[in-house]
Design a protein around this motif. Structure first.
Motif, PDB file in Angstrom:
ATOM      1  N   ARG A  31       0.831  -1.209   0.000  1.00 50.89           N
ATOM      2  CA  ARG A  31       0.000   0.000   0.000  1.00 50.89           C
ATOM      3  C   ARG A  31       0.860   1.251   0.000  1.00 50.89           C
ATOM      4  O   ARG A  31       0.418   2.328  -0.404  1.00 50.89           O
ATOM      5  CB  ARG A  31      -0.923   0.008   1.224  1.00 50.89           C
ATOM      6  CG  ARG A  31      -1.975  -1.091   1.241  1.00 50.89           C
ATOM      7  CD  ARG A  31      -2.759  -1.048   2.529  1.00 50.89           C
ATOM      8  NE  ARG A  31      -3.489  -2.286   2.754  1.00 50.89           N
ATOM      9  CZ  ARG A  31      -3.916  -2.704   3.937  1.00 50.89           C
ATOM     10  NH1 ARG A  31      -3.702  -1.957   5.012  1.00 50.89           N
ATOM     11  NH2 ARG A  31      -4.567  -3.842   4.057  1.00 50.89           N
ATOM     12  N   HIS A  32       2.091   1.101   0.484  1.00 54.07           N
ATOM     13  CA  HIS A  32       3.021   2.240   0.542  1.00 54.07           C
ATOM     14  C   HIS A  32       4.103   2.144  -0.530  1.00 54.07           C
ATOM     15  O   HIS A  32       5.083   2.888  -0.483  1.00 54.07           O
ATOM     16  CB  HIS A  32       3.664   2.306   1.928  1.00 54.07           C
ATOM     17  CG  HIS A  32       2.676   2.373   3.052  1.00 54.07           C
ATOM     18  ND1 HIS A  32       1.964   3.520   3.353  1.00 54.07           N
ATOM     19  CD2 HIS A  32       2.248   1.435   3.935  1.00 54.07           C
ATOM     20  CE1 HIS A  32       1.156   3.287   4.374  1.00 54.07           C
ATOM     21  NE2 HIS A  32       1.304   2.031   4.751  1.00 54.07           N
ATOM     22  N   GLY A  33       3.939   1.212  -1.469  1.00 52.83           N
ATOM     23  CA  GLY A  33       4.880   1.098  -2.571  1.00 52.83           C
ATOM     24  C   GLY A  33       6.072   0.199  -2.322  1.00 52.83           C
ATOM     25  O   GLY A  33       6.988   0.140  -3.147  1.00 52.83           O
ATOM     26  N   ASP A  34       6.094  -0.496  -1.186  1.00 50.95           N
ATOM     27  CA  ASP A  34       7.232  -1.359  -0.848  1.00 50.95           C
ATOM     28  C   ASP A  34       6.877  -2.821  -1.102  1.00 50.95           C
ATOM     29  O   ASP A  34       6.034  -3.393  -0.412  1.00 50.95           O
ATOM     30  CB  ASP A  34       7.620  -1.170   0.622  1.00 50.95           C
ATOM     31  CG  ASP A  34       8.256   0.179   0.877  1.00 50.95           C
ATOM     32  OD1 ASP A  34       9.191   0.531   0.136  1.00 50.95           O
ATOM     33  OD2 ASP A  34       7.834   0.875   1.814  1.00 50.95           O
ATOM     34  N   ASP A  35       7.532  -3.421  -2.089  1.00 52.01           N
ATOM     35  CA  ASP A  35       7.184  -4.778  -2.513  1.00 52.01           C
ATOM     36  C   ASP A  35       8.010  -5.826  -1.769  1.00 52.01           C
ATOM     37  O   ASP A  35       8.825  -6.547  -2.341  1.00 52.01           O
ATOM     38  CB  ASP A  35       7.360  -4.925  -4.031  1.00 52.01           C
ATOM     39  CG  ASP A  35       8.758  -4.548  -4.495  1.00 52.01           C
ATOM     40  OD1 ASP A  35       9.461  -3.844  -3.748  1.00 52.01           O
ATOM     41  OD2 ASP A  35       9.139  -4.961  -5.600  1.00 52.01           O
ATOM     42  N   HIS A  36       7.779  -5.914  -0.459  1.00 55.29           N
ATOM     43  CA  HIS A  36       8.392  -6.991   0.332  1.00 55.29           C
ATOM     44  C   HIS A  36       7.498  -7.246   1.539  1.00 55.29           C
ATOM     45  O   HIS A  36       6.672  -6.414   1.913  1.00 55.29           O
ATOM     46  CB  HIS A  36       9.813  -6.616   0.785  1.00 55.29           C
ATOM     47  CG  HIS A  36       9.833  -5.667   1.951  1.00 55.29           C
ATOM     48  ND1 HIS A  36       9.880  -6.089   3.264  1.00 55.29           N
ATOM     49  CD2 HIS A  36       9.795  -4.313   2.011  1.00 55.29           C
ATOM     50  CE1 HIS A  36       9.867  -5.047   4.063  1.00 55.29           C
ATOM     51  NE2 HIS A  36       9.815  -3.955   3.330  1.00 55.29           N
ATOM     52  N   GLY A  37       7.680  -8.408   2.148  1.00 56.81           N
ATOM     53  CA  GLY A  37       6.897  -8.750   3.326  1.00 56.81           C
ATOM     54  C   GLY A  37       7.757  -9.268   4.453  1.00 56.81           C
ATOM     55  O   GLY A  37       7.317 -10.097   5.249  1.00 56.81           O
ATOM     56  N   LEU A  90      20.542   5.359  -6.374  1.00 55.75           N
ATOM     57  CA  LEU A  90      19.352   6.117  -5.978  1.00 55.75           C
ATOM     58  C   LEU A  90      18.310   6.128  -7.090  1.00 55.75           C
ATOM     59  O   LEU A  90      17.113   5.961  -6.834  1.00 55.75           O
ATOM     60  CB  LEU A  90      19.718   7.548  -5.610  1.00 55.75           C
ATOM     61  CG  LEU A  90      18.496   8.313  -5.096  1.00 55.75           C
ATOM     62  CD1 LEU A  90      18.352   8.164  -3.590  1.00 55.75           C
ATOM     63  CD2 LEU A  90      18.511   9.763  -5.492  1.00 55.75           C
ATOM     64  N   ARG A  91      18.760   6.313  -8.314  1.00 52.82           N
ATOM     65  CA  ARG A  91      17.817   6.374  -9.435  1.00 52.82           C
ATOM     66  C   ARG A  91      17.135   5.033  -9.675  1.00 52.82           C
ATOM     67  O   ARG A  91      16.039   4.991 -10.236  1.00 52.82           O
ATOM     68  CB  ARG A  91      18.531   6.863 -10.698  1.00 52.82           C
ATOM     69  CG  ARG A  91      18.967   8.314 -10.584  1.00 52.82           C
ATOM     70  CD  ARG A  91      19.766   8.814 -11.772  1.00 52.82           C
ATOM     71  NE  ARG A  91      20.344  10.120 -11.464  1.00 52.82           N
ATOM     72  CZ  ARG A  91      19.678  11.268 -11.549  1.00 52.82           C
ATOM     73  NH1 ARG A  91      18.426  11.281 -11.963  1.00 52.82           N
ATOM     74  NH2 ARG A  91      20.270  12.404 -11.239  1.00 52.82           N
ATOM     75  N   GLY A  92      17.760   3.960  -9.214  1.00 55.70           N
ATOM     76  CA  GLY A  92      17.145   2.649  -9.341  1.00 55.70           C
ATOM     77  C   GLY A  92      16.362   2.213  -8.115  1.00 55.70           C
ATOM     78  O   GLY A  92      15.747   1.153  -8.110  1.00 55.70           O
ATOM     79  N   ALA A  93      16.383   3.039  -7.075  1.00 54.28           N
ATOM     80  CA  ALA A  93      15.743   2.680  -5.803  1.00 54.28           C
ATOM     81  C   ALA A  93      14.349   3.268  -5.751  1.00 54.28           C
ATOM     82  O   ALA A  93      14.121   4.280  -5.080  1.00 54.28           O
ATOM     83  CB  ALA A  93      16.591   3.182  -4.630  1.00 54.28           C
ATOM     84  N   ARG A  94      13.415   2.675  -6.445  1.00 55.02           N
ATOM     85  CA  ARG A  94      12.081   3.282  -6.518  1.00 55.02           C
ATOM     86  C   ARG A  94      11.188   2.897  -5.336  1.00 55.02           C
ATOM     87  O   ARG A  94      10.230   3.600  -5.033  1.00 55.02           O
ATOM     88  CB  ARG A  94      11.383   2.885  -7.835  1.00 55.02           C
ATOM     89  CG  ARG A  94      12.212   3.130  -9.073  1.00 55.02           C
ATOM     90  CD  ARG A  94      12.872   4.514  -9.120  1.00 55.02           C
ATOM     91  NE  ARG A  94      11.951   5.596  -9.461  1.00 55.02           N
ATOM     92  CZ  ARG A  94      12.331   6.829  -9.761  1.00 55.02           C
ATOM     93  NH1 ARG A  94      13.612   7.145  -9.746  1.00 55.02           N
ATOM     94  NH2 ARG A  94      11.447   7.749 -10.049  1.00 55.02           N
ATOM     95  N   ALA A  95      11.476   1.790  -4.648  1.00 55.26           N
ATOM     96  CA  ALA A  95      10.689   1.448  -3.461  1.00 55.26           C
ATOM     97  C   ALA A  95      10.984   2.469  -2.366  1.00 55.26           C
ATOM     98  O   ALA A  95      12.155   2.728  -2.061  1.00 55.26           O
ATOM     99  CB  ALA A  95      11.027   0.042  -2.978  1.00 55.26           C
ATOM    100  N   ASP A 165       4.072  13.557  -4.043  1.00 53.65           N
ATOM    101  CA  ASP A 165       4.034  13.193  -2.624  1.00 53.65           C
ATOM    102  C   ASP A 165       5.408  13.085  -1.965  1.00 53.65           C
ATOM    103  O   ASP A 165       5.645  13.667  -0.906  1.00 53.65           O
ATOM    104  CB  ASP A 165       3.283  11.874  -2.437  1.00 53.65           C
ATOM    105  CG  ASP A 165       1.787  12.038  -2.632  1.00 53.65           C
ATOM    106  OD1 ASP A 165       1.324  13.189  -2.744  1.00 53.65           O
ATOM    107  OD2 ASP A 165       1.079  11.019  -2.683  1.00 53.65           O
ATOM    108  N   ARG A 166       6.312  12.298  -2.566  1.00 55.26           N
ATOM    109  CA  ARG A 166       7.584  12.061  -1.892  1.00 55.26           C
ATOM    110  C   ARG A 166       8.418  13.344  -1.816  1.00 55.26           C
ATOM    111  O   ARG A 166       9.066  13.618  -0.809  1.00 55.26           O
ATOM    112  CB  ARG A 166       8.359  10.944  -2.587  1.00 55.26           C
ATOM    113  CG  ARG A 166       9.339  10.262  -1.631  1.00 55.26           C
ATOM    114  CD  ARG A 166      10.127   9.138  -2.277  1.00 55.26           C
ATOM    115  NE  ARG A 166       9.294   8.177  -2.966  1.00 55.26           N
ATOM    116  CZ  ARG A 166       9.778   7.113  -3.605  1.00 55.26           C
ATOM    117  NH1 ARG A 166      11.088   6.899  -3.644  1.00 55.26           N
ATOM    118  NH2 ARG A 166       8.977   6.272  -4.225  1.00 55.26           N
ATOM    119  N   LEU A 167       8.391  14.120  -2.876  1.00 54.35           N
ATOM    120  CA  LEU A 167       9.107  15.391  -2.875  1.00 54.35           C
ATOM    121  C   LEU A 167       8.459  16.356  -1.886  1.00 54.35           C
ATOM    122  O   LEU A 167       9.152  17.066  -1.143  1.00 54.35           O
ATOM    123  CB  LEU A 167       9.109  15.987  -4.285  1.00 54.35           C
ATOM    124  CG  LEU A 167       9.745  17.370  -4.444  1.00 54.35           C
ATOM    125  CD1 LEU A 167      11.171  17.391  -3.922  1.00 54.35           C
ATOM    126  CD2 LEU A 167       9.690  17.809  -5.903  1.00 54.35           C
TER     127      LEU A 167
END
Length: 226
Positions: A31-37, A90-95, A165-167
């Protein structure tokens, strides 16, 4: 994949992380854009076991797996990355969580933080620019000499309300830090926050401080003066 000098392998660690996956936790994180559990306390326990393993960290990052990248930020040597390498990471760190940990646990502790801060602050990619603002908030609090604080407030006032949002979150953090750390600019920072109203209605759990800058500034100042 290659092993390390102590026998740990990326494949083995990926399997270990996969075994820690909790579907319900993944659902919440997504829900927050982080694809891990993976429970972050358990991930930190793995990092403690491993200690500093810079080449292993590089290999974990290269896997592209979100949990592995989080682990990489904990076992790397921050000073072991070059400026261009960190920029590409950083540019590849989209989560969002990977982005956050990379900035806070790696970039801030390395020798390229100031150079990257200046470059990222002006980047047209709002996610990259948000990292520049987070590094700027750090300087506002710890090493403000040389910063144009009034100019930063001008930029916040002109652009924060309509920022992605993030900015927006990172600019708001910088606004709050200016108000908290610099009494001469506190009144203006409060006025900017009130005028923009950014995060005024953000749902804040009981016992936590609202990220709405006027409330955040007032509460932190109150605690320091108590």
């Amino acid at each position: 994949m290659a092993g390390t000098e102590t026998g740990e392998t990326v494949d083995g660690l990926l399997a270990e992380l996969a075994a820690l996956e909790d579907p319900r936790m993944r659902e919440v994180n997504e829900r927050h854009g982080d694809d891990h559990g993976v429970n972050l306390a358990k991930l930190r326990a793995i990092a403690k076991r491993l200690g500093t393993r810079h080449e292993l960290a590089r290999a974990l990052w290269a896997s592209g797996d979100t949990a592995a990248r989080l682990l990489a930020t904990l076992v790397c040597r921050p000073g072991g990355f070059g400026r261009e390498e960190l920029d590409a990471m950083l540019r590849g760190a989209r989560a969002p969580k990977v982005h956050d940990w990379l900035v806070n646990y790696v970039v801030k502790k390395g020798p390229h933080a100031e150079e990257l801060r200046r470059a990222w602050l002006a980047d047209p990619d709002p996610v990259v620019a948000s990292a520049g603002w987070e590094l700027t908030a750090e300087r506002v609090a710890k090493r403000p000499d040389g910063l144009d604080l009034d100019g930063l407030l001008d930029t916040v006032e002109a652009g924060m309300r309509d920022a992605p949002d993030r900015l927006q979150w990172a600019m708001n953090h910088c606004l709050a830090r200016i108000g908290i750390e610099h009494p001469a600019l506190r009144e203006r920072a409060l006025a900017v926050g009130e005028r923009l109203g950014v995060l005024k209605d953000y749902p804040t759990p009981r016992g936590c401080t609202s990220p709405y800058a006027p409330v955040w500034i007032a509460e932190m100042v109150r605690r320091r003066e108590a």
